[in-house]
Write a protein that holds these residues in place. Structure first.
Motif, PDB file in Angstrom:
ATOM      1  N   GLU A 165       0.856  -1.190   0.000  1.00  0.00           N
ATOM      2  CA  GLU A 165       0.000   0.000   0.000  1.00  0.00           C
ATOM      3  C   GLU A 165       0.891   1.238   0.000  1.00  0.00           C
ATOM      4  N   PHE A 166       0.551   2.189  -0.834  1.00  0.00           N
ATOM      5  CA  PHE A 166       1.281   3.462  -0.869  1.00  0.00           C
ATOM      6  C   PHE A 166       0.238   4.554  -1.025  1.00  0.00           C
ATOM      7  N   GLY A 167      -0.189   5.109   0.109  1.00  0.00           N
ATOM      8  CA  GLY A 167      -1.300   6.065   0.071  1.00  0.00           C
ATOM      9  C   GLY A 167      -2.546   5.362  -0.424  1.00  0.00           C
TER      10      GLY A 167
ATOM     11  N   SER B  30       0.315   7.062   4.291  1.00  0.00           N
ATOM     12  CA  SER B  30       0.378   5.744   4.919  1.00  0.00           C
ATOM     13  C   SER B  30       0.968   4.751   3.920  1.00  0.00           C
ATOM     14  N   VAL B  31       2.099   4.157   4.307  1.00  0.00           N
ATOM     15  CA  VAL B  31       2.768   3.177   3.447  1.00  0.00           C
ATOM     16  C   VAL B  31       2.860   1.848   4.201  1.00  0.00           C
ATOM     17  N   THR B  32       2.399   0.782   3.547  1.00  0.00           N
ATOM     18  CA  THR B  32       2.456  -0.542   4.161  1.00  0.00           C
ATOM     19  C   THR B  32       3.378  -1.425   3.346  1.00  0.00           C
ATOM     20  N   VAL B  33       4.331  -2.061   4.047  1.00  0.00           N
ATOM     21  CA  VAL B  33       5.302  -2.920   3.353  1.00  0.00           C
ATOM     22  C   VAL B  33       5.366  -4.296   4.021  1.00  0.00           C
ATOM     23  N   ILE B  34       5.940  -5.240   3.268  1.00  0.00           N
ATOM     24  CA  ILE B  34       6.249  -6.556   3.831  1.00  0.00           C
ATOM     25  C   ILE B  34       7.759  -6.614   4.015  1.00  0.00           C
ATOM     26  N   ARG B  35       8.159  -6.895   5.248  1.00  0.00           N
ATOM     27  CA  ARG B  35       9.586  -6.983   5.565  1.00  0.00           C
ATOM     28  C   ARG B  35       9.823  -8.225   6.429  1.00  0.00           C
TER      29      ARG B  35
ATOM     30  N   LYS C  49       6.695 -10.129   7.476  1.00  0.00           N
ATOM     31  CA  LYS C  49       5.713  -9.456   8.328  1.00  0.00           C
ATOM     32  C   LYS C  49       5.277  -8.137   7.695  1.00  0.00           C
ATOM     33  N   LYS C  50       4.047  -7.735   8.027  1.00  0.00           N
ATOM     34  CA  LYS C  50       3.489  -6.497   7.486  1.00  0.00           C
ATOM     35  C   LYS C  50       3.803  -5.337   8.424  1.00  0.00           C
ATOM     36  N   LEU C  51       4.363  -4.249   7.854  1.00  0.00           N
ATOM     37  CA  LEU C  51       4.711  -3.067   8.649  1.00  0.00           C
ATOM     38  C   LEU C  51       4.023  -1.832   8.076  1.00  0.00           C
ATOM     39  N   HIS C  52       3.570  -0.964   8.976  1.00  0.00           N
ATOM     40  CA  HIS C  52       2.937   0.293   8.565  1.00  0.00           C
ATOM     41  C   HIS C  52       3.906   1.441   8.843  1.00  0.00           C
ATOM     42  N   LEU C  53       4.152   2.256   7.831  1.00  0.00           N
ATOM     43  CA  LEU C  53       5.065   3.384   7.963  1.00  0.00           C
ATOM     44  C   LEU C  53       4.350   4.687   7.611  1.00  0.00           C
ATOM     45  N   GLY C  54       4.862   5.778   8.164  1.00  0.00           N
ATOM     46  CA  GLY C  54       4.332   7.101   7.814  1.00  0.00           C
ATOM     47  C   GLY C  54       5.390   7.859   7.007  1.00  0.00           C
ATOM     48  N   LEU C  55       5.108   8.160   5.760  1.00  0.00           N
ATOM     49  CA  LEU C  55       6.069   8.815   4.876  1.00  0.00           C
ATOM     50  C   LEU C  55       5.507  10.170   4.410  1.00  0.00           C
ATOM     51  N   THR C  56       6.282  11.242   4.634  1.00  0.00           N
ATOM     52  CA  THR C  56       5.847  12.575   4.212  1.00  0.00           C
ATOM     53  C   THR C  56       6.715  13.056   3.043  1.00  0.00           C
ATOM     54  N   PRO C  57       6.198  13.090   1.818  1.00  0.00           N
ATOM     55  CA  PRO C  57       6.980  13.572   0.672  1.00  0.00           C
ATOM     56  C   PRO C  57       7.289  15.065   0.844  1.00  0.00           C
ATOM     57  N   LYS C  58       8.544  15.435   0.660  1.00  0.00           N
ATOM     58  CA  LYS C  58       8.910  16.856   0.777  1.00  0.00           C
ATOM     59  C   LYS C  58      10.277  17.085   0.139  1.00  0.00           C
ATOM     60  N   HIS C  59      10.560  18.378  -0.133  1.00  0.00           N
ATOM     61  CA  HIS C  59      11.861  18.725  -0.686  1.00  0.00           C
ATOM     62  C   HIS C  59      12.929  18.557   0.400  1.00  0.00           C
ATOM     63  N   TRP C  60      14.042  18.056  -0.022  1.00  0.00           N
ATOM     64  CA  TRP C  60      15.166  17.862   0.904  1.00  0.00           C
ATOM     65  C   TRP C  60      16.456  18.149   0.136  1.00  0.00           C
TER      66      TRP C  60
END
Length: 213
Positions: free
Chosen positions: A151-153, A179-184, A187-198
């Motif tokens: 899941e990616f947003g 909200s980004v959900t990955v398999i690692r 196991k399923k992990l939920h992450l919070g990712l904020t797109p921004k300039h860096w």
């Protein structure tokens, strides 16, 4: 516990203690048979079939005819008892083995069901992370190389078509947590990712590859 297992297996099933008692009785019978044969051996080794009368038809004077006859009779009776008991032992051991196999199969099925409950079937990932730049928004969110994205947003396994789907979500979510959900590691992990300039290129600082489905 053994009584409960025997009762569960059926009215004719024997528990471990009862089988051990059968084996003890078998050993006793074998000892008695051996003792009777020792009596015959002590009587000139007459055995089970040698005649107990002399050439003239009189009882032999060199052996205790009564004792030999009694020993022979006891041997026959004990051997019959031993044969019947061995059938019981064989049947009981077969039942115990069958119950043990049934119990083992039941335990394995329960363990498998428990494992499935603890590890439910994971969704099919549609993309994989193959690079994360240190200090980037992706790195700060906890995203790692080889994470498989499910899941990616608003993009998930069902509506994903191309990487442009993810790019569109990123562009419309600058400065907003996704909200980004990955398999690692299975196991399923939920992450919070904020797109921004860096300091680096783009809004994420990671490289994502689509997975063939």
């Amino acid at each position: 516990m053994a009584e409960e297992e025997a009762a569960a297996a059926g009215p004719d099933a024997l528990g471990v203690g009862e089988v051990q008692e059968l084996v003890r009785r078998k050993d006793e019978l074998e000892a008695q048979i051996k003792a009777c044969y020792a009596v015959l051996e002590g009587q000139k080794g007459v055995g089970m079939s040698e005649p107990l009368v002399d050439a003239e038809g009189y009882p032999r004077a060199d052996v205790d005819v009564y004792q030999v006859r009694a020993a022979r009779h006891n041997i026959i009776c004990l051997q019959n008892d031993h044969k019947a008991l061995m059938l019981q032992v064989e049947k009981a051991l077969h039942q115990l083995h069958a119950r043990e196999k049934e119990k083992q199969a039941k335990d394995e099925a329960e363990a498998q069901a428990e494992a499935m409950n603890q590890n439910p079937t994971l969704p099919q990932p549609f993309a994989r992370v193959n690079a994360v730049t240190p200090g980037s928004p992706a790195s700060i969110s906890g995203l790692q190389v080889d994470d498989e994205i499910i899941e990616f947003g608003s993009v998930d396994t069902h509506n994903f078509q191309t990487l442009q789907n993810i790019a569109t979500v990123v562009q419309h979510s600058e400065g907003k947590p996704l909200s980004v959900t990955v398999i690692r590691g299975g196991k399923k992990l939920h992450l919070g990712l904020t797109p921004k300039h860096w300091a680096g290129k783009g809004l994420l600082g990671c490289n994502i590859l689509p997975l063939q489905r």
